[in-house]
Design an enzyme around this catalytic site. Sequence first.
Site, PDB file in Angstrom:
ATOM      1  CG  ASP A  25      47.757  42.182  34.409  1.00 47.93           C
ATOM      2  OD1 ASP A  25      48.216  42.667  35.464  1.00 47.93           O
ATOM      3  OD2 ASP A  25      47.313  42.892  33.478  1.00 47.93           O
ATOM      4  CG  HIS A  26      52.093  43.363  34.017  1.00 48.62           C
ATOM      5  ND1 HIS A  26      52.574  43.873  32.842  1.00 48.62           N
ATOM      6  CD2 HIS A  26      50.802  43.803  34.109  1.00 48.62           C
ATOM      7  CE1 HIS A  26      51.642  44.582  32.243  1.00 48.62           C
ATOM      8  NE2 HIS A  26      50.543  44.548  33.000  1.00 48.62           N
ATOM      9  CG  HIS A  65      49.751  51.141  36.737  1.00 46.21           C
ATOM     10  ND1 HIS A  65      48.461  51.427  36.341  1.00 46.21           N
ATOM     11  CD2 HIS A  65      49.863  49.783  36.700  1.00 46.21           C
ATOM     12  CE1 HIS A  65      47.815  50.305  36.068  1.00 46.21           C
ATOM     13  NE2 HIS A  65      48.648  49.283  36.290  1.00 46.21           N
TER      14      HIS A  65
END
Length: 336
Positions: free
Chosen positions: A128-129, A186
Amino acid sequence: MGFTRPLSIAGPPLPLSREDDEQGGFGGRSRRFKIRAWRCKMLVAILSLIFLYTAFSWRAKAWGSLPLGSPSVVTVPLLNDNYGYLIVCPKEKVCAVVDPVEPKKILAAAKKEGVDITHILTTHSHWDHAGGNKDLIKSLKDQGKSVIVVGGAKDGIPGVTKEVKEGDEFKIGTSVEVKVLDTPCHTQGHVCFYCTKADAKEKSEGGAVFTGDTMFVGGCGNFNSGSPEQMYSNFMKLGKLPKDTLVYCGHEYTLKNLAYASYADPENVELKERVKWAEERRKAGLPTVPSTIKDEWETNPFLRVDTETIRKYAKTTDGAKAMKFVRADKDAWGRR
């Protein structure tokens, strides 16, 4: 004593006789209707001004105006709650794009701004990035344009042409300087991009930092590939940036983040104001980015792990242990 017309731009109020008023002077019912309509319009205008003041008062209180060192940034909502960004060099009419997961929207934003895309800055490898990188590269190639794709070393960024690490620097056009901050946790190779104007008089002037899924407004990313010690180090690194540095994160998670922050830090006055501000922004369909480093020091429990309040809540004086506790506690709170 006679009555008067409501004030108007055309001139001063004119007197009405008692008879005219009782008969609905100046046209009877029609005139009364017009006066009432005018009053309604004035009320709507006043309420609109009150709303705008409420919606923007926190931002004015937090940092007054854009930091002198901040580049021009365009926020582009993507997917359900993601944000992509254009970092613009107005002198050269070029830009870098941050985490462009939906290329069509990014290309439309660049066209609207009248700038060419020269760089793709990818904070980390999650789809999603980084999922839009290859399609954006292809679209630009079809237009006869090349692009530099920047991403953290060891993170496997799709289409990457320039792997970067802590302290690396480069420019967007001639007016924007970018410094890379390693923020692993992350993902293994997560990075943040700290951008300032090349002509900033003082390096202490705040710029803009793009934090991906490391620091959110009022929150923190999951520790998917790292430790509490790493995330604590990341937050302390970001916290050392100038207080007026603008914080552009990867998602619109603010209301939920601040709800938890209020649970963990219930007596925080600044936080209570922040919640009201965020609620007004979202009610109006507006983003809650950018934040500032100052905002986060005042309201983000993950940056405030060394404060007496959060230490007491986490029952530890060790910052990394407090970070671990707050992350786990927020996860448990979210499942309630």
